[in-house]
Write an enzyme that holds these catalytic residues in place. Sequence first.
Site, PDB file in Angstrom:
ATOM      1  N   LYS A   7       0.851  -1.251  -0.038  1.00 47.06           N
ATOM      2  CA  LYS A   7      -0.223  -0.006  -0.154  1.00 47.06           C
ATOM      3  C   LYS A   7       1.028   1.177   0.062  1.00 47.06           C
ATOM      4  CE  LYS A   7      -2.209   2.974   1.975  1.00 47.06           C
ATOM      5  NZ  LYS A   7      -2.085   4.456   1.517  1.00 47.06           N
TER       6      LYS A   7
ATOM      7  N   GLU B 183      -1.370   7.548  -0.968  1.00 44.15           N
ATOM      8  CA  GLU B 183      -2.195   7.796  -1.995  1.00 44.15           C
ATOM      9  C   GLU B 183      -1.880   9.115  -2.649  1.00 44.15           C
ATOM     10  OE1 GLU B 183      -2.459   7.519   1.330  1.00 44.15           O
ATOM     11  OE2 GLU B 183      -3.861   9.090   2.258  1.00 44.15           O
TER      12      GLU B 183
ATOM     13  N   GLY C  63       5.818   5.944   8.018  1.00 48.38           N
ATOM     14  CA  GLY C  63       5.006   7.306   8.187  1.00 48.38           C
ATOM     15  C   GLY C  63       5.066   7.983   9.289  1.00 48.38           C
ATOM     16  N   GLY C  64       4.270   8.709   9.501  1.00 43.04           N
ATOM     17  CA  GLY C  64       3.911   9.715  10.629  1.00 43.04           C
ATOM     18  C   GLY C  64       3.586   9.112  12.045  1.00 43.04           C
TER      19      GLY C  64
ATOM     20  N   GLY D 172       1.357   5.843  12.958  1.00 46.95           N
ATOM     21  CA  GLY D 172       2.213   4.500  13.378  1.00 46.95           C
ATOM     22  C   GLY D 172       1.562   4.171  14.628  1.00 46.95           C
TER      23      GLY D 172
ATOM     24  N   GLU E 108       8.438   2.533  11.213  1.00 43.58           N
ATOM     25  CA  GLU E 108       9.422   3.719  11.036  1.00 43.58           C
ATOM     26  C   GLU E 108       8.839   4.946  10.964  1.00 43.58           C
ATOM     27  OE1 GLU E 108      11.187   6.426   9.878  1.00 43.58           O
ATOM     28  OE2 GLU E 108      12.415   5.451   8.363  1.00 43.58           O
TER      29      GLU E 108
ATOM     30  N   CYS F 106      13.089  11.542   6.342  1.00 43.86           N
ATOM     31  CA  CYS F 106      12.830  11.067   7.746  1.00 43.86           C
ATOM     32  C   CYS F 106      14.030  11.385   8.554  1.00 43.86           C
ATOM     33  CB  CYS F 106      12.301   9.790   8.092  1.00 43.86           C
ATOM     34  SG  CYS F 106      13.359   8.504   7.148  1.00 43.86           S
TER      35      CYS F 106
ATOM     36  N   GLU G 158       8.610  17.078  14.366  1.00 39.78           N
ATOM     37  CA  GLU G 158       8.991  16.782  13.101  1.00 39.78           C
ATOM     38  C   GLU G 158       8.177  17.863  12.067  1.00 39.78           C
ATOM     39  OE1 GLU G 158      10.178  12.814  10.419  1.00 39.78           O
ATOM     40  OE2 GLU G 158       8.084  13.376  10.797  1.00 39.78           O
TER      41      GLU G 158
HETATM   42  O1  TXE Z   1       1.734  10.255   6.669  1.00 41.18           O
HETATM   43  P1  TXE Z   1       0.813   9.157   7.006  1.00 41.18           P
HETATM   44  P2  TXE Z   1       1.215  11.805   6.037  1.00 41.18           P
HETATM   45  C1  TXE Z   1       5.468  12.435   8.789  1.00 41.18           C
HETATM   46  C2  TXE Z   1       5.824  13.836   8.293  1.00 41.18           C
HETATM   47  C3  TXE Z   1       4.475  14.177   7.772  1.00 41.18           C
HETATM   48  C4  TXE Z   1       3.374  13.376   8.655  1.00 41.18           C
HETATM   49  C5  TXE Z   1       2.127  13.178   8.068  1.00 41.18           C
HETATM   50  O2  TXE Z   1       6.059  14.596   9.413  1.00 41.18           O
HETATM   51  O3  TXE Z   1       4.272  15.594   7.751  1.00 41.18           O
HETATM   52  O4  TXE Z   1       4.350  12.218   8.618  1.00 41.18           O
HETATM   53  O5  TXE Z   1       2.209  12.561   6.703  1.00 41.18           O
HETATM   54  C6  TXE Z   1      -1.080   5.253   5.173  1.00 41.18           C
HETATM   55  N1  TXE Z   1      -4.147   2.791   8.315  1.00 41.18           N
HETATM   56  N2  TXE Z   1       6.123  11.501   7.451  1.00 41.18           N
HETATM   57  O6  TXE Z   1      -0.179  12.163   6.736  1.00 41.18           O
HETATM   58  O7  TXE Z   1      -0.544   9.456   7.373  1.00 41.18           O
HETATM   59  C7  TXE Z   1      -1.211   6.527   4.260  1.00 41.18           C
HETATM   60  O8  TXE Z   1      -2.010   6.197   3.286  1.00 41.18           O
HETATM   61  C8  TXE Z   1      -3.232   2.158   7.605  1.00 41.18           C
HETATM   62  C9  TXE Z   1       7.339  10.766   8.017  1.00 41.18           C
HETATM   63  O9  TXE Z   1       1.314  11.563   4.584  1.00 41.18           O
HETATM   64  O10 TXE Z   1       1.481   8.315   8.168  1.00 41.18           O
HETATM   65  C10 TXE Z   1       0.429   6.325   3.700  1.00 41.18           C
HETATM   66  O11 TXE Z   1       0.403   5.130   3.011  1.00 41.18           O
HETATM   67  N3  TXE Z   1      -2.326   2.991   6.681  1.00 41.18           N
HETATM   68  C11 TXE Z   1       7.628   9.673   7.240  1.00 41.18           C
HETATM   69  C12 TXE Z   1       1.065   5.926   4.878  1.00 41.18           C
HETATM   70  O12 TXE Z   1       0.159   5.711   5.952  1.00 41.18           O
HETATM   71  C13 TXE Z   1      -2.726   4.439   6.820  1.00 41.18           C
HETATM   72  C14 TXE Z   1       7.280   9.717   5.752  1.00 41.18           C
HETATM   73  C15 TXE Z   1       1.957   7.266   5.517  1.00 41.18           C
HETATM   74  O13 TXE Z   1       0.947   8.208   5.750  1.00 41.18           O
HETATM   75  C16 TXE Z   1      -3.578   4.808   7.868  1.00 41.18           C
HETATM   76  C17 TXE Z   1       6.373  10.675   5.711  1.00 41.18           C
HETATM   77  C18 TXE Z   1      -4.437   3.918   8.556  1.00 41.18           C
HETATM   78  N4  TXE Z   1      -5.314   4.198   9.338  1.00 41.18           N
HETATM   79  C19 TXE Z   1       5.624  11.371   6.579  1.00 41.18           C
HETATM   80  N5  TXE Z   1      -3.650   6.161   7.899  1.00 41.18           N
HETATM   81  C20 TXE Z   1       8.818   8.849   7.636  1.00 41.18           C
HETATM   82  N6  TXE Z   1       8.990   8.300   8.477  1.00 41.18           N
HETATM   83  O14 TXE Z   1       9.844   8.979   6.618  1.00 41.18           O
HETATM   84  C21 TXE Z   1      -2.740   6.704   6.694  1.00 41.18           C
HETATM   85  N7  TXE Z   1      -1.841   5.597   6.344  1.00 41.18           N
END
Ligand code: TXE
Length: 489
Positions: free
Chosen positions: A173, A176, A226-227, A231, A248, A282, A383
Amino acid sequence: MPDLFIDGSWRASGDGGTRDVIDPFTGQAFTAVDEATADDAAAAVAAARRAFDDGAWPSTPVDDRSKILRRTAELLERDKEEIAHTETLDTGKTLAESRIDVDDVAAVFRYYADEVLVDVDRTVDVGRDDVVSRVVHAPVGVCSLIAPWNYPLLQIAWKVAPALGAGCTTVLKPSEVTPLSTVHLVRLLAEAGVPDGVVNLVLGGGPTVGPALTEHDDVDLVSFTGGLATGQRILRAGAESVKRVTVELGGKNPHVVFADADLATAVDLVLTGAFLHSGQVCSAGTRLIVEESIADELVAGVVERARRIRLGSGLDPSSESGPLVSAAHREKVEGYVALGLAEGARLLTGGKRPAAEHLQTGFFYEPTVFDGCDRSMRIVQEETFGPILTVERFRTEAEAVALANDTAYGLAGGVQTADVARGERVAAALRHGTVWINDFGPYVPQAEWGGWGRSGNGRELGPEGLAEYRQSKHVWRNAAPKPADWFTG
Ligand code: TXE
């Protein structure tokens, strides 16, 4: 061709839904992809479950799985230019960065093609001639692999290559916001010979498809990048069915510069650490922690060079940095700049959208430096994931270490010093998953990557990145069985 890949066939969404894909440089949609429903996600999980329980993949000889990983690396190299172009259109990053990403991803597939062949099973000496005791390893099962938008291809590859090598089946996944390079990768995996159901692809919003991927009993493992907030939600979602969940979650990474460091090199590394990919990294070095005696000079050098960073289209070879990924993300970054000002930080440069005519359509933001920061400020602790560097000063080594460790995160940190012993001392004291001494940013497939603290748990890359997708089993064989004679009646 439709964009969802379930049980070996490409499909449109169950309800015909699609989502526009936006070019962050033009701000316009340049294509659309099929958007999965919750039922599509459930179908993908069911296909992965069948492929694991009834299919041949988990017991396919590891040599054959290794060959498929190696073939995938070759196909990535064949399609490198096309994939890099797509990644740039989708994320806004420069073509030079996208090309490096494709090379790195091919290297990761090659690394795991070799690493899966290393025998990690072992026999245990239990001190008895009549017993053979072995620890063997089996694939964990069905894995949901969820990736973010800053390194779409790279982050999904860090997950899917070891998962497949270990014999797991998967549902991918991507974010989006940036789905396209993952669609391409899945085509290549199919072309490389991955059997039906072993790799499934679901596109769509987290809240829609997330529950099927993170809560369902049929999923054994979730690997998420992700965020922090998402997480934490995914960790909670996995608790009910006791899944293996690795996350992560980014970082707030300190970059410590001592007065004896070569100044020009330190300026350059601070600049790259903070502003590469507009800080959407990150492990970005967004917290400069600098020895007081050189602070003014170093910061002046960083500011002067930050002003000269050439913003532009990722497709323009003269651009050094592209736009932020989306309008919503730029608003988040702008919110942090407003917060920094309200908290009393001193803006030295940036802090606004660029004025140049050719940058008006894209989601650009100027590289921004805040001086006079301290650890009570939210811009120092949270962050921002944008081109924002904060500056703190220190007098002693102990103070530098205390500042660098004063974060809830713990992904990465850097230290610049001419004193090798001090570099090693500081590296040993930092509570971060990666520490660079006299460098900032490099990683290799052979070395583990992951967070301490709220940056996450589990590891990607290296042998531990493969171990995440395996579970151990102790097999005890008694060659001369006899009654235990515990009960006498
Ligand atoms: O991340 P999300 P977002 C941080 C950065 C950013 C913040 C939010 O600070 O501003 O996160 O970014 C999926 N069940 N990072 O909102 O939501 C989502 O569709 C399952 C750090 O874009 O964490 C995407 O595929 N999946 C980071 C993925 O989670 C879900 C890199 C990440 O999105 C979900 C990017 C759910 N309930 C942003 N909700 C790093 N660690 O490098 C969302 N997703």
